[in-house]
Write an enzyme that holds these catalytic residues in place. Structure first.
Site, PDB file in Angstrom:
ATOM      1  N   LYS A  83       0.943  -1.273   0.297  1.00  0.00           N
ATOM      2  CA  LYS A  83       0.246   0.306   0.189  1.00  0.00           C
ATOM      3  C   LYS A  83       0.839   1.591   0.048  1.00  0.00           C
ATOM      4  O   LYS A  83       1.784   1.549   0.645  1.00  0.00           O
ATOM      5  CB  LYS A  83      -1.179   0.125   1.393  1.00  0.00           C
ATOM      6  CG  LYS A  83      -2.234  -0.087   1.402  1.00  0.00           C
ATOM      7  CD  LYS A  83      -3.291   0.187   2.441  1.00  0.00           C
ATOM      8  CE  LYS A  83      -4.590   0.469   1.859  1.00  0.00           C
ATOM      9  NZ  LYS A  83      -5.215   0.499   3.801  1.00  0.00           N
TER      10      LYS A  83
HETATM   11  C1  E4P Z   1      -8.689   1.382   3.137  1.00  0.00           C
HETATM   12  O1  E4P Z   1      -7.652   0.246   2.829  1.00  0.00           O
HETATM   13  C2  E4P Z   1      -8.481   1.775   4.223  1.00  0.00           C
HETATM   14  O2  E4P Z   1      -7.749   1.148   5.902  1.00  0.00           O
HETATM   15  C3  E4P Z   1      -9.533   2.443   5.350  1.00  0.00           C
HETATM   16  O3  E4P Z   1     -10.922   1.991   4.259  1.00  0.00           O
HETATM   17  C4  E4P Z   1      -9.615   3.610   5.906  1.00  0.00           C
HETATM   18  O4  E4P Z   1     -11.318   3.524   6.811  1.00  0.00           O
HETATM   19  P1  E4P Z   1     -11.685   4.499   7.766  1.00  0.00           P
HETATM   20  O5  E4P Z   1     -11.660   6.058   6.651  1.00  0.00           O
HETATM   21  O6  E4P Z   1     -12.984   4.126   7.966  1.00  0.00           O
HETATM   22  O7  E4P Z   1     -10.128   4.420   8.653  1.00  0.00           O
END
Ligand code: E4P
Length: 215
Positions: A83
């Site tokens: 990522k």
């Molecule tokens: C995606 O890969 C992120 O980990 C995640 O969906 C972020 O979500 P949030 O906005 O609820 O923290």
């Protein structure tokens, strides 16, 4: 459509894995910080439970640092997807990792222009955050619609992973638009299954069944 779980919690991952409906996992530094185990220990365990794509995020901001971290993470298991944040350096790192056969999930995407550049850079996955856009009174699902249309227009192979899903409608609308993946917290996964009329109907069927002579 693929469903990923957005968590680094092993208990949640094991529970959801039992359903056979979870195709992958997304983690991020905040989710990992909630757990007691070390990052690598967690990743090894997650990769042994779920065989699909497991996203693990780098924390460097410089190109070389991201590439170095990405290469290290990719060695942990074959199903790791690195990522990378959607920054100028991040887009360069995506290309360098791709040239070494390492797949990237470009995260923290909040605009169609960012998604277009991530696809041009060769991202394997783009992660637009719908919930965080809704939080600031923007329309998260509209962004998904725009990205899917742009990717279709040019046959980009980058998969759209709808992130920051807060409720079942985010998932249903993602499916209607045709996004390839949605990642959801365990609570939203449970909410996808449950319906009050299912519970009421089942209770009535079972109470009526007691009146039937089954001997
Ligand atoms: C995606 O890969 C992120 O980990 C995640 O969906 C972020 O979500 P949030 O906005 O609820 O923290």
């Amino acid at each position: 459509m693929k469903l990923f779980l957005d968590t680094a919690n092993i208990d949640e991952i094991k529970l959801a894995a039992q359903t056979g409906l979870i195709d992958g996992i997304t983690t991020n530094p905040s989710l990992v910080a909630k757990e007691k185990k070390s990052f690598e220990e967690l990743l090894q365990e997650i990769c042994s439970i779920i065989k699909g794509d497991i996203s693990a995020e780098v924390t460097s901001l410089e190109i070389d640092g991201m590439v170095k971290e990405g290469k290290h993470l990719a060695k942990i298991a074959d199903n790791i997807v690195v990522k990378i944040p959607l920054t100028q350096n991040g887009l360069c790192a995506v290309q360098k990792l791709k040239s070494e056969g390492i797949r990237s999930n470009v995260t923290l995407c909040f605009s169609p222009s960012q998604a277009l550049l991530a696809a041009k850079a060769g991202a394997y996955i783009i992660s637009p955050f719908v919930g965080r856009l809704d939080d600031i009174s923007e329309d998260g699902m509209n962004l998904i619609q725009q990205i899917v249309q742009i990717y279709n227009n040019y046959n980009f192979e980058t998969q759209v992973l709808v992130a920051s899903c807060r409720h079942p409608l985010h998932v249903v609308n993602s499916a209607l638009i045709g996004a390839q993946i949605a990642t959801l917290p365990y609570k939203v996964f449970e909410q996808l299954i449950k319906h009050p009329l299912t519970d009421i109907g089942l209770e009535k069927f079972l109470s009526d069944w007691k009146k039937v002579n089954t001997k």
